[in-house]
Design a protein around this motif. Sequence first.
Motif, PDB file in Angstrom:
ATOM      1  N   GLN A   1      23.182  39.028  42.921  1.00 49.23           N
ATOM      2  CA  GLN A   1      23.544  37.769  43.740  1.00 49.23           C
ATOM      3  C   GLN A   1      23.561  37.045  42.847  1.00 49.23           C
ATOM      4  O   GLN A   1      24.491  36.041  42.099  1.00 49.23           O
TER       5      GLN A   1
ATOM      6  N   PHE B   1      29.328  33.231  37.017  1.00 51.53           N
ATOM      7  CA  PHE B   1      30.345  32.446  37.255  1.00 51.53           C
ATOM      8  C   PHE B   1      29.931  30.761  37.753  1.00 51.53           C
ATOM      9  O   PHE B   1      31.441  29.883  37.586  1.00 51.53           O
TER      10      PHE B   1
ATOM     11  N   TYR C   1      37.542  29.030  33.799  1.00 52.33           N
ATOM     12  CA  TYR C   1      37.691  30.355  34.291  1.00 52.33           C
ATOM     13  C   TYR C   1      39.285  30.453  34.352  1.00 52.33           C
ATOM     14  O   TYR C   1      39.360  31.704  33.927  1.00 52.33           O
TER      15      TYR C   1
ATOM     16  N   LYS D   1      48.873  39.252  40.514  1.00 50.48           N
ATOM     17  CA  LYS D   1      48.178  38.558  42.191  1.00 50.48           C
ATOM     18  C   LYS D   1      49.445  38.380  42.689  1.00 50.48           C
ATOM     19  O   LYS D   1      49.708  38.838  43.667  1.00 50.48           O
TER      20      LYS D   1
ATOM     21  N   ALA E   1      36.607  35.897  48.229  1.00 46.72           N
ATOM     22  CA  ALA E   1      35.789  35.808  46.510  1.00 46.72           C
ATOM     23  C   ALA E   1      36.931  34.636  46.047  1.00 46.72           C
ATOM     24  O   ALA E   1      37.581  35.378  45.192  1.00 46.72           O
TER      25      ALA E   1
ATOM     26  N   ASP F   1      34.272  31.265  49.548  1.00 46.47           N
ATOM     27  CA  ASP F   1      33.436  32.074  47.850  1.00 46.47           C
ATOM     28  C   ASP F   1      31.937  31.260  48.115  1.00 46.47           C
ATOM     29  O   ASP F   1      31.340  30.800  48.547  1.00 46.47           O
ATOM     30  N   ILE F   2      30.654  32.084  47.370  1.00 44.41           N
ATOM     31  CA  ILE F   2      29.581  32.438  47.263  1.00 44.41           C
ATOM     32  C   ILE F   2      28.966  30.695  46.125  1.00 44.41           C
ATOM     33  O   ILE F   2      28.356  30.454  46.566  1.00 44.41           O
ATOM     34  N   ASN F   3      29.872  30.517  45.269  1.00 45.95           N
ATOM     35  CA  ASN F   3      29.644  29.562  44.339  1.00 45.95           C
ATOM     36  C   ASN F   3      30.251  28.458  44.115  1.00 45.95           C
ATOM     37  O   ASN F   3      31.647  28.502  44.631  1.00 45.95           O
TER      38      ASN F   3
ATOM     39  N   MET G   1      33.237  27.210  41.643  1.00 46.45           N
ATOM     40  CA  MET G   1      34.476  27.928  41.980  1.00 46.45           C
ATOM     41  C   MET G   1      34.960  26.704  42.537  1.00 46.45           C
ATOM     42  O   MET G   1      36.457  26.838  42.777  1.00 46.45           O
TER      43      MET G   1
ATOM     44  N   GLY H   1      29.897  30.622  51.161  1.00 45.06           N
ATOM     45  CA  GLY H   1      30.281  31.560  52.221  1.00 45.06           C
ATOM     46  C   GLY H   1      29.432  33.288  51.370  1.00 45.06           C
ATOM     47  O   GLY H   1      30.642  33.036  50.133  1.00 45.06           O
ATOM     48  N   ASN H   2      29.122  33.773  51.992  1.00 44.18           N
ATOM     49  CA  ASN H   2      29.263  35.091  51.352  1.00 44.18           C
ATOM     50  C   ASN H   2      30.051  35.877  52.125  1.00 44.18           C
ATOM     51  O   ASN H   2      30.504  36.542  52.819  1.00 44.18           O
ATOM     52  N   ALA H   3      30.962  37.091  51.123  1.00 48.52           N
ATOM     53  CA  ALA H   3      31.541  38.294  52.185  1.00 48.52           C
ATOM     54  C   ALA H   3      31.024  39.083  52.757  1.00 48.52           C
ATOM     55  O   ALA H   3      31.905  39.789  53.393  1.00 48.52           O
TER      56      ALA H   3
ATOM     57  N   ALA I   1      40.615  39.430  45.428  1.00 47.25           N
ATOM     58  CA  ALA I   1      41.276  39.441  44.162  1.00 47.25           C
ATOM     59  C   ALA I   1      39.923  39.611  43.207  1.00 47.25           C
ATOM     60  O   ALA I   1      39.173  38.197  42.050  1.00 47.25           O
ATOM     61  N   PHE I   2      39.610  40.442  42.104  1.00 48.93           N
ATOM     62  CA  PHE I   2      38.731  41.106  41.947  1.00 48.93           C
ATOM     63  C   PHE I   2      37.332  40.358  41.478  1.00 48.93           C
ATOM     64  O   PHE I   2      36.946  39.712  41.517  1.00 48.93           O
TER      65      PHE I   2
ATOM     66  N   ASN J   1      32.206  42.299  42.575  1.00 48.00           N
ATOM     67  CA  ASN J   1      30.591  41.260  42.268  1.00 48.00           C
ATOM     68  C   ASN J   1      30.228  41.181  42.459  1.00 48.00           C
ATOM     69  O   ASN J   1      28.884  40.912  43.052  1.00 48.00           O
TER      70      ASN J   1
HETATM   71  C1  LIG Z   1      36.526  37.540  39.396  1.00 45.23           C
HETATM   72  S1  LIG Z   1      35.992  36.073  40.604  1.00 45.23           S
HETATM   73  C2  LIG Z   1      37.223  36.282  41.063  1.00 45.23           C
HETATM   74  C3  LIG Z   1      37.974  34.912  41.441  1.00 45.23           C
HETATM   75  C4  LIG Z   1      39.691  35.260  42.597  1.00 45.23           C
HETATM   76  N1  LIG Z   1      39.866  35.665  43.546  1.00 45.23           N
HETATM   77  C5  LIG Z   1      40.914  35.245  41.515  1.00 45.23           C
HETATM   78  O1  LIG Z   1      41.438  36.155  41.151  1.00 45.23           O
HETATM   79  O2  LIG Z   1      41.214  34.520  40.093  1.00 45.23           O
HETATM   80  C6  LIG Z   1      34.919  36.817  41.271  1.00 45.23           C
HETATM   81  C7  LIG Z   1      34.608  35.742  42.577  1.00 45.23           C
HETATM   82  O3  LIG Z   1      34.011  36.228  43.675  1.00 45.23           O
HETATM   83  C8  LIG Z   1      32.416  35.304  43.756  1.00 45.23           C
HETATM   84  N2  LIG Z   1      31.453  36.153  44.655  1.00 45.23           N
HETATM   85  C9  LIG Z   1      30.595  37.003  44.084  1.00 45.23           C
HETATM   86  N3  LIG Z   1      29.607  37.269  45.072  1.00 45.23           N
HETATM   87  C10 LIG Z   1      29.963  36.504  46.100  1.00 45.23           C
HETATM   88  C11 LIG Z   1      30.286  37.363  47.515  1.00 45.23           C
HETATM   89  N4  LIG Z   1      28.866  37.483  47.671  1.00 45.23           N
HETATM   90  N5  LIG Z   1      30.713  36.015  48.360  1.00 45.23           N
HETATM   91  C12 LIG Z   1      31.593  35.746  47.968  1.00 45.23           C
HETATM   92  N6  LIG Z   1      32.323  35.273  46.451  1.00 45.23           N
HETATM   93  C13 LIG Z   1      31.616  36.045  45.962  1.00 45.23           C
HETATM   94  C14 LIG Z   1      32.230  34.373  42.686  1.00 45.23           C
HETATM   95  O4  LIG Z   1      31.737  33.194  43.014  1.00 45.23           O
HETATM   96  C15 LIG Z   1      33.200  34.653  41.973  1.00 45.23           C
HETATM   97  O5  LIG Z   1      34.223  33.100  42.052  1.00 45.23           O
END
Ligand SMILES: C[S@@+](CC[C@H](N)C(=O)[O-])C[C@H]1O[C@@H](n2cnc3c(N)ncnc32)[C@H](O)[C@@H]1O
Length: 258
Positions: free
Chosen positions: A21, A28, A35, A51, A78, A102-104, A107, A129-131, A147-148, A152
């Motif tokens: 993580q 990110f 992004y 999308k 996320a 989202d955890i970040n 973003m 928060g964490n998914a 989505a995408f 991660n």
């Molecule tokens: C490729 S981006 C996708 C962003 C958006 N969904 C999109 O389609 O444009 C991946 C996202 O996953 C988030 N992420 C990674 N690990 C995560 C977790 N454990 N919980 C929540 N978000 C997470 C990252 O911070 C990042 O913003």
Amino acid sequence: MPRTGEMADFGFQRLPLEHKQARVDDVFRSVARRYDLMNDLMSGGLHRAWKNALVTAVDPPRHGPAVGARPFALLDLAGGTGDIAFRVVEAGGAGTRATVVDINADMLAVGRARAAERGLDDTITFVEGNAEALPFPDRCYDAVTIAFGIRNVPRVAAALGEAYRVLRIGGRFLCLEFSQVDVPGLEALYDFYSFNVIPALGRAVAGDAQAYRYLVESIRRFPAPQAFAEMMHTAGFARVSFQRMSGGIVALHSGWRL
Ligand SMILES: C[S@@+](CC[C@H](N)C(=O)[O-])C[C@H]1O[C@@H](n2cnc3c(N)ncnc32)[C@H](O)[C@@H]1O
């Protein structure tokens, strides 16, 4: 953090699961500001069509809730800079609400600024928060999307379990993710583009080739669509299916809580 002994993929590297993580967060944090631009450049705008296919499947009610009914509530996991949430609330009728988790923080900051520009800051809530451990009660969302994002997340099964837990009965989970190219001849071209052009674009536009190398490598390590569908079954989803798009570059996975 306690060592579990479990290992995880971080792109083509293997590392202890509990370290993944932090490495993903670094990626990110580094690319957050560029992004959205990078998504357009890397995919030639195709990510918008992918999308939109996801939003069509979410199918938020266009005329708002019936009198006395509760409004449609989306949870986008996320959700990063808010792209999916914007599309769903814009497609849905009055009252459609979205929560982006989202955890970040970097973003999310970009997402909040975009929501304010569009006058959607009352309609979309951004939550850090964490998914894998969502800060929401059971059965409170009509649809959960990601989505995408799922590739991660270190503990994919935990995130699927959480998506299932917060869905209302009759709610739908949709996951858009890069997949495996299944068109002969396209694979070599796609590999060349992924491993050469994308990191170079990442360096030129976002100042970070390594982050984009990780993104490309993580796509190759993500399970095949059939294997991911199995994971969704195990998490409890019913009527699990997937649809390949653009020659298998991405797949849209669907499952219901019934
Ligand atoms: C490729 S981006 C996708 C962003 C958006 N969904 C999109 O389609 O444009 C991946 C996202 O996953 C988030 N992420 C990674 N690990 C995560 C977790 N454990 N919980 C929540 N978000 C997470 C990252 O911070 C990042 O913003």
